[in-house]
Design an enzyme around this catalytic site. Structure first.
Site, PDB file in Angstrom:
ATOM      1  N   HIS A   1       0.847  -1.195   0.000  1.00 38.83           N
ATOM      2  CA  HIS A   1       0.000   0.000   0.000  1.00 38.83           C
ATOM      3  C   HIS A   1       0.883   1.246   0.000  1.00 38.83           C
ATOM      4  O   HIS A   1       1.026   1.929   1.001  1.00 38.83           O
ATOM      5  CB  HIS A   1      -0.954  -0.019   1.194  1.00 38.83           C
ATOM      6  CG  HIS A   1      -1.942  -1.130   1.123  1.00 38.83           C
ATOM      7  ND1 HIS A   1      -1.779  -2.300   1.822  1.00 38.83           N
ATOM      8  CD2 HIS A   1      -3.069  -1.266   0.405  1.00 38.83           C
ATOM      9  CE1 HIS A   1      -2.789  -3.110   1.550  1.00 38.83           C
ATOM     10  NE2 HIS A   1      -3.586  -2.502   0.689  1.00 38.83           N
TER      11      HIS A   1
ATOM     12  N   HIS B   1       1.321   1.546  -5.788  1.00 39.02           N
ATOM     13  CA  HIS B   1       0.013   0.877  -5.798  1.00 39.02           C
ATOM     14  C   HIS B   1      -1.105   1.859  -6.134  1.00 39.02           C
ATOM     15  O   HIS B   1      -1.940   1.585  -7.000  1.00 39.02           O
ATOM     16  CB  HIS B   1      -0.238   0.208  -4.440  1.00 39.02           C
ATOM     17  CG  HIS B   1      -1.652  -0.236  -4.251  1.00 39.02           C
ATOM     18  ND1 HIS B   1      -2.226  -1.252  -4.980  1.00 39.02           N
ATOM     19  CD2 HIS B   1      -2.612   0.212  -3.403  1.00 39.02           C
ATOM     20  CE1 HIS B   1      -3.484  -1.418  -4.592  1.00 39.02           C
ATOM     21  NE2 HIS B   1      -3.739  -0.543  -3.636  1.00 39.02           N
TER      22      HIS B   1
ATOM     23  N   HIS C   1      -7.237   6.274  -2.539  1.00 36.80           N
ATOM     24  CA  HIS C   1      -7.989   5.197  -1.883  1.00 36.80           C
ATOM     25  C   HIS C   1      -7.246   4.524  -0.732  1.00 36.80           C
ATOM     26  O   HIS C   1      -7.881   3.997   0.171  1.00 36.80           O
ATOM     27  CB  HIS C   1      -8.461   4.159  -2.911  1.00 36.80           C
ATOM     28  CG  HIS C   1      -7.426   3.167  -3.294  1.00 36.80           C
ATOM     29  ND1 HIS C   1      -6.465   3.429  -4.239  1.00 36.80           N
ATOM     30  CD2 HIS C   1      -7.186   1.921  -2.831  1.00 36.80           C
ATOM     31  CE1 HIS C   1      -5.691   2.371  -4.357  1.00 36.80           C
ATOM     32  NE2 HIS C   1      -6.098   1.449  -3.515  1.00 36.80           N
ATOM     33  N   ASP C   2      -5.951   4.516  -0.733  1.00 41.18           N
ATOM     34  CA  ASP C   2      -5.183   3.899   0.360  1.00 41.18           C
ATOM     35  C   ASP C   2      -4.292   4.918   1.065  1.00 41.18           C
ATOM     36  O   ASP C   2      -3.255   4.562   1.629  1.00 41.18           O
ATOM     37  CB  ASP C   2      -4.314   2.749  -0.156  1.00 41.18           C
ATOM     38  CG  ASP C   2      -5.056   1.425  -0.208  1.00 41.18           C
ATOM     39  OD1 ASP C   2      -6.049   1.263   0.528  1.00 41.18           O
ATOM     40  OD2 ASP C   2      -4.644   0.547  -0.983  1.00 41.18           O
TER      41      ASP C   2
END
Length: 116
Positions: free
Chosen positions: A54, A58, A94-95
């Site tokens: 992550h 990514h 998103h992460d």
């Protein structure tokens, strides 16, 4: 537009440039300056934690794949400029600050900063 890009083969400065190109080619919303978007991308990169999966590679990969899928399926053409910006931003973020472990692990460890 490609599904064959391996972001781990490129330096993150190049990935930031490519992310910017995706935003620009999607059509920036009126009044949203390129320099502001560029700073946003750099802030996301700086906020990604250094863990094996992550990480910035990514989230760039997810953004690039989202862009490729949304373009190939005609979705991008059906969205307005703010919706396209939101889609790409969501993919990129998103992460954000993901600690690299599961929520279950954090909960068992008593980590209150991540919902534990």
């Amino acid at each position: 537009l490609t599904f064959d890009l391996d972001p781990t083969t490129l330096p993150t400065d190049i990935l930031c440039h490519l992310a910017m190109e995706m935003f620009v080619s999607a059509g920036l919303p009126a009044g949203l300056a390129e320099d502001r978007v560029r700073r946003f991308i750099l802030a996301v990169r700086a906020s990604m934690l250094d863990n094996p999966y992550h990480n910035f590679y990514h989230v760039f990969d997810v953004m690039q794949t989202t862009n490729a899928l949304a373009t190939a399926t005609g979705t991008m053409a059906r969205l307005d400029s703010w919706e396209r910006f939101a889609l790409l931003s969501a993919a990129l973020c998103h992460d954000l600050e993901h600690p690299g472990v599961t929520s279950q692990f954090l909960s068992k460890a008593g980590d209150s900063t991540h919902g534990g």
